[in-house]
Scaffold this motif. Structure first.
Motif, PDB file in Angstrom:
ATOM      1  N   ALA A 110       0.826  -1.215   0.000  1.00 38.01           N
ATOM      2  CA  ALA A 110       0.000   0.000   0.000  1.00 38.01           C
ATOM      3  C   ALA A 110       0.857   1.261   0.000  1.00 38.01           C
ATOM      4  O   ALA A 110       0.482   2.273  -0.595  1.00 38.01           O
ATOM      5  N   THR A 111       2.007   1.199   0.650  1.00 38.15           N
ATOM      6  CA  THR A 111       2.915   2.349   0.664  1.00 38.15           C
ATOM      7  C   THR A 111       4.302   1.895   0.253  1.00 38.15           C
ATOM      8  O   THR A 111       4.585   0.690   0.187  1.00 38.15           O
ATOM      9  N   GLU A 112       5.168   2.854   0.017  1.00 36.92           N
ATOM     10  CA  GLU A 112       6.530   2.549  -0.405  1.00 36.92           C
ATOM     11  C   GLU A 112       7.452   2.227   0.766  1.00 36.92           C
ATOM     12  O   GLU A 112       8.603   1.850   0.560  1.00 36.92           O
ATOM     13  N   THR A 113       6.963   2.331   1.978  1.00 36.37           N
ATOM     14  CA  THR A 113       7.836   2.174   3.147  1.00 36.37           C
ATOM     15  C   THR A 113       8.338   0.752   3.347  1.00 36.37           C
ATOM     16  O   THR A 113       9.431   0.568   3.888  1.00 36.37           O
ATOM     17  N   THR A 114       7.588  -0.251   2.930  1.00 37.49           N
ATOM     18  CA  THR A 114       8.018  -1.637   3.136  1.00 37.49           C
ATOM     19  C   THR A 114       9.351  -1.898   2.451  1.00 37.49           C
ATOM     20  O   THR A 114      10.286  -2.425   3.065  1.00 37.49           O
ATOM     21  N   VAL A 115       9.469  -1.515   1.191  1.00 35.84           N
ATOM     22  CA  VAL A 115      10.719  -1.721   0.450  1.00 35.84           C
ATOM     23  C   VAL A 115      11.788  -0.739   0.926  1.00 35.84           C
ATOM     24  O   VAL A 115      12.947  -1.107   1.097  1.00 35.84           O
ATOM     25  N   ALA A 116      11.389   0.511   1.181  1.00 41.66           N
ATOM     26  CA  ALA A 116      12.359   1.512   1.643  1.00 41.66           C
ATOM     27  C   ALA A 116      12.997   1.096   2.962  1.00 41.66           C
ATOM     28  O   ALA A 116      14.213   1.250   3.143  1.00 41.66           O
ATOM     29  N   ARG A 117      12.222   0.543   3.862  1.00 43.48           N
ATOM     30  CA  ARG A 117      12.732   0.087   5.156  1.00 43.48           C
ATOM     31  C   ARG A 117      13.741  -1.046   4.960  1.00 43.48           C
ATOM     32  O   ARG A 117      14.808  -1.056   5.565  1.00 43.48           O
ATOM     33  N   GLU A 118      13.413  -1.995   4.088  1.00 44.93           N
ATOM     34  CA  GLU A 118      14.316  -3.117   3.824  1.00 44.93           C
ATOM     35  C   GLU A 118      15.593  -2.635   3.142  1.00 44.93           C
ATOM     36  O   GLU A 118      16.697  -3.078   3.477  1.00 44.93           O
ATOM     37  N   ALA A 119      15.465  -1.723   2.186  1.00 44.71           N
ATOM     38  CA  ALA A 119      16.637  -1.189   1.483  1.00 44.71           C
ATOM     39  C   ALA A 119      17.573  -0.482   2.458  1.00 44.71           C
ATOM     40  O   ALA A 119      18.796  -0.678   2.411  1.00 44.71           O
ATOM     41  N   LYS A 120      17.012   0.304   3.340  1.00 47.79           N
ATOM     42  CA  LYS A 120      17.830   1.020   4.323  1.00 47.79           C
ATOM     43  C   LYS A 120      18.518   0.036   5.268  1.00 47.79           C
ATOM     44  O   LYS A 120      19.718   0.171   5.542  1.00 47.79           O
ATOM     45  N   ALA A 121      17.785  -0.957   5.733  1.00 45.01           N
ATOM     46  CA  ALA A 121      18.354  -1.948   6.649  1.00 45.01           C
ATOM     47  C   ALA A 121      19.492  -2.729   6.009  1.00 45.01           C
ATOM     48  O   ALA A 121      20.442  -3.133   6.687  1.00 45.01           O
ATOM     49  N   ARG A 122      19.418  -2.939   4.705  1.00 39.67           N
ATOM     50  CA  ARG A 122      20.435  -3.732   4.001  1.00 39.67           C
ATOM     51  C   ARG A 122      21.530  -2.865   3.386  1.00 39.67           C
ATOM     52  O   ARG A 122      22.438  -3.365   2.739  1.00 39.67           O
ATOM     53  N   GLY A 123      21.442  -1.538   3.535  1.00 46.67           N
ATOM     54  CA  GLY A 123      22.475  -0.643   3.028  1.00 46.67           C
ATOM     55  C   GLY A 123      22.404  -0.382   1.538  1.00 46.67           C
ATOM     56  O   GLY A 123      23.387   0.041   0.934  1.00 46.67           O
ATOM     57  N   LEU A 124      21.236  -0.613   0.929  1.00 47.08           N
ATOM     58  CA  LEU A 124      21.083  -0.339  -0.504  1.00 47.08           C
ATOM     59  C   LEU A 124      20.936   1.162  -0.706  1.00 47.08           C
ATOM     60  O   LEU A 124      19.983   1.770  -0.240  1.00 47.08           O
ATOM     61  N   LYS A 125      21.883   1.757  -1.393  1.00 48.61           N
ATOM     62  CA  LYS A 125      21.886   3.207  -1.589  1.00 48.61           C
ATOM     63  C   LYS A 125      21.244   3.631  -2.903  1.00 48.61           C
ATOM     64  O   LYS A 125      20.928   4.786  -3.106  1.00 48.61           O
ATOM     65  N   LEU A 126      21.067   2.710  -3.812  1.00 48.90           N
ATOM     66  CA  LEU A 126      20.456   3.011  -5.104  1.00 48.90           C
ATOM     67  C   LEU A 126      19.004   3.459  -4.898  1.00 48.90           C
ATOM     68  O   LEU A 126      18.281   2.851  -4.113  1.00 48.90           O
ATOM     69  N   LYS A 127      18.614   4.497  -5.592  1.00 49.53           N
ATOM     70  CA  LYS A 127      17.238   4.988  -5.485  1.00 49.53           C
ATOM     71  C   LYS A 127      16.279   3.931  -6.047  1.00 49.53           C
ATOM     72  O   LYS A 127      16.488   3.402  -7.138  1.00 49.53           O
ATOM     73  N   ILE A 128      15.237   3.624  -5.290  1.00 45.55           N
ATOM     74  CA  ILE A 128      14.232   2.670  -5.732  1.00 45.55           C
ATOM     75  C   ILE A 128      12.957   3.423  -6.070  1.00 45.55           C
ATOM     76  O   ILE A 128      12.410   4.150  -5.243  1.00 45.55           O
ATOM     77  N   VAL A 129      12.506   3.252  -7.301  1.00 44.08           N
ATOM     78  CA  VAL A 129      11.271   3.862  -7.770  1.00 44.08           C
ATOM     79  C   VAL A 129      10.205   2.773  -7.774  1.00 44.08           C
ATOM     80  O   VAL A 129      10.356   1.760  -8.455  1.00 44.08           O
ATOM     81  N   GLN A 130       9.157   2.984  -7.002  1.00 46.00           N
ATOM     82  CA  GLN A 130       8.062   2.017  -6.941  1.00 46.00           C
ATOM     83  C   GLN A 130       6.854   2.627  -7.628  1.00 46.00           C
ATOM     84  O   GLN A 130       6.488   3.766  -7.351  1.00 46.00           O
ATOM     85  N   ARG A 131       6.254   1.845  -8.512  1.00 50.28           N
ATOM     86  CA  ARG A 131       5.038   2.328  -9.166  1.00 50.28           C
ATOM     87  C   ARG A 131       4.156   1.158  -9.569  1.00 50.28           C
ATOM     88  O   ARG A 131       4.636   0.051  -9.819  1.00 50.28           O
TER      89      ARG A 131
END
Length: 167
Positions: A110-131
């Protein structure tokens, strides 16, 4: 879920030369491709295109059940899968040329936070565009084909996936 087969997630790197090579190849959202044979043919095209790099991760059986019990929801599992496949694609061994500016994924939560939270926790710095309907993008469409091909291959062989890459 694993009742029907494994959870398969793919990441595909596309640059301008790959894009040009695929313009007439029929790469599109896997949901629009009616046969498993066509999926297999397109998966081969994707894998054999010079400059294209990809990673496919699979989670099934006991591993899927345990992770699902631990997390309690499919969306965090999908987020882990997406971030893991992107991180694997960014490994130095792939020599992505030019380096990617962003990663596009289908927005499944429903929101972009699920992936953003995982990316931050794993140190992924690449911008993720969700659509929504991200499969309109050629790289996402190719990833959907590879994920579908992996799913169909595992189900067709009815083999255990214990030796597969696990997210």
């Amino acid at each position: 879920g694993d009742f029907f087969g494994p959870l398969c997630v793919a990441a595909v790197y596309v640059n301008e030369s790959v894009f040009r090579a695929w313009q007439d190849a029929g790469i599109q959202d896997s949901k629009n491709i009616g046969s498993d044979r066509r999926i297999a043919d397109l998966a081969k095209v994707i894998r054999e295109t010079p400059g294209c790099h990809n990673e496919v991760l699979t989670l099934g059986g006991v591993n899927y059940n345990q992770r699902y019990r631990d997390i309690g929801s499919l969306n965090p599992l999908l987020a882990k899968g997406h971030v893991s496949s992107i991180l694997a694609l960014l490994e130095p061994a792939h020599h992505l040329n030019p380096p990617p500016e962003h990663a596009i994924i289908d927005q499944f939560a429903a929101t972009e936070t699920t992936v953003a939270r995982e990316a931050k926790a794993r140190g992924l710095k690449l911008k993720i565009v969700q659509r929504h309907k991200a499969e309109a993008d050629l790289a996402v469409a190719a990833a959907s084909i590879l994920a579908r091909h992996e799913f169909v291959s595992v189900v067709a062989t009815d083999s255990p996936i214990a030796g597969k890459t696990v997210v």
